[in-house]
Scaffold this active site. Structure first.
Site, PDB file in Angstrom:
ATOM      1  N   ASP A   1      12.145  -3.948  15.527  1.00  0.00           N
ATOM      2  CA  ASP A   1      11.976  -5.046  16.472  1.00  0.00           C
ATOM      3  C   ASP A   1      10.625  -4.924  17.174  1.00  0.00           C
ATOM      4  OD1 ASP A   1      14.544  -5.771  15.796  1.00  0.00           O
ATOM      5  OD2 ASP A   1      15.450  -4.918  17.602  1.00  0.00           O
ATOM      6  N   ARG A   2      10.100  -6.051  17.599  1.00  0.00           N
ATOM      7  CA  ARG A   2       8.764  -6.080  18.209  1.00  0.00           C
ATOM      8  C   ARG A   2       8.605  -5.114  19.387  1.00  0.00           C
ATOM      9  NH1 ARG A   2       4.838 -11.256  18.567  1.00  0.00           N
ATOM     10  NH2 ARG A   2       3.003 -10.132  19.294  1.00  0.00           N
TER      11      ARG A   2
END
Length: 227
Positions: free
Chosen positions: A58-59
């Site tokens: 995830d970012r």
């Protein structure tokens, strides 16, 4: 971009929080393009550079990301990730000590794509996928705890969702119930270690990500652990 491991088949880099692994609607330059540019420059490769993405983070998460440099290696790595032959260890900082210092979490997770969020349920629901992880408390300060997590399945936002369902949302993770954000917009989740048998050489690969810079809490908690 920090390269942790590289050979003719695989390249593993240390992703920083805020970087995206592959392109999305934001239009920001993804990590995979930076890796391609690195390969092109280092090996003076003409034309397009192949790079496969067998797994993602995830970012707002930092840590180790594996890329494949050949299509043959990508196929093998995809199978290895799918069948659990790649062992991933995560570290997470949470603001509440779990009820037990070690345990296994099992939930049925439903993903809401519009919200880009997952919901954990104790019982099976339509469209839900089973999610399993093991956690262990490895360090504590006065306000925070450091958990080591072994993923046994790979679901959307699995660690974030399951720890929140346990009552221990990850520090900085507003989406899953943390009371406040981290100053840099990260969440305190690190893809700390990756272990697998190299799909070509068959040699054992075991690598650790460095602790995130700029946040001394990681080092404080790490010093209190045996890991």
């Amino acid at each position: 971009m920090e390269v942790i491991y590289e050979d003719n088949h695989i390249i593993i880099v240390n992703k920083q929080s805020g970087e995206i692994v592959q392109g999305d609607k934001t239009g920001d330059t993804p990590l995979c393009e930076l890796v391609k540019a690195h390969i092109k420059q280092r090996y003076n490769k003409p034309g397009n550079v192949f790079l496969g993405v067998p797994h993602r983070l995830d970012r707002p998460v930092s840590g180790l990301v594996v890329f494949a440099r050949t299509s043959k290696c990508l196929t093998r790595l995809n199978d290895m990730f799918r069948t659990g032959q790649v062992h991933k260890t995560y570290w997470a900082i949470v603001g509440k000590r779990p009820a037990t210092d070690e345990g296994e979490l099992r939930h049925w997770i439903v993903r809401n794509e519009k919200q880009n969020k997952s919901y954990a349920h104790d019982k099976q629901k339509p469209g839900a996928k089973e999610a399993i992880l093991r956690y262990k408390l490895i360090g504590c300060s006065e306000r925070y705890c450091l958990l080591e997590i072994q993923l046994l399945t790979g679901r959307h936002h699995q660690i974030r969702c399951q720890l929140a369902a346990m009552g221990c949302p990850i520090r900085g993770d507003l989406k899953y119930g943390a009371p406040r954000s981290n100053p840099d917009g990260s969440i305190s989740l690190l893809a700390r270690r990756i272990e697998f048998q190299h799909p070509v050489s068959k040699q054992a690969v075991k690598l650790d990500a460095p602790l995130p810079e700029g946040d001394s809490l990681w080092r404080v908690l790490c010093e209190k652990s045996n890991n």
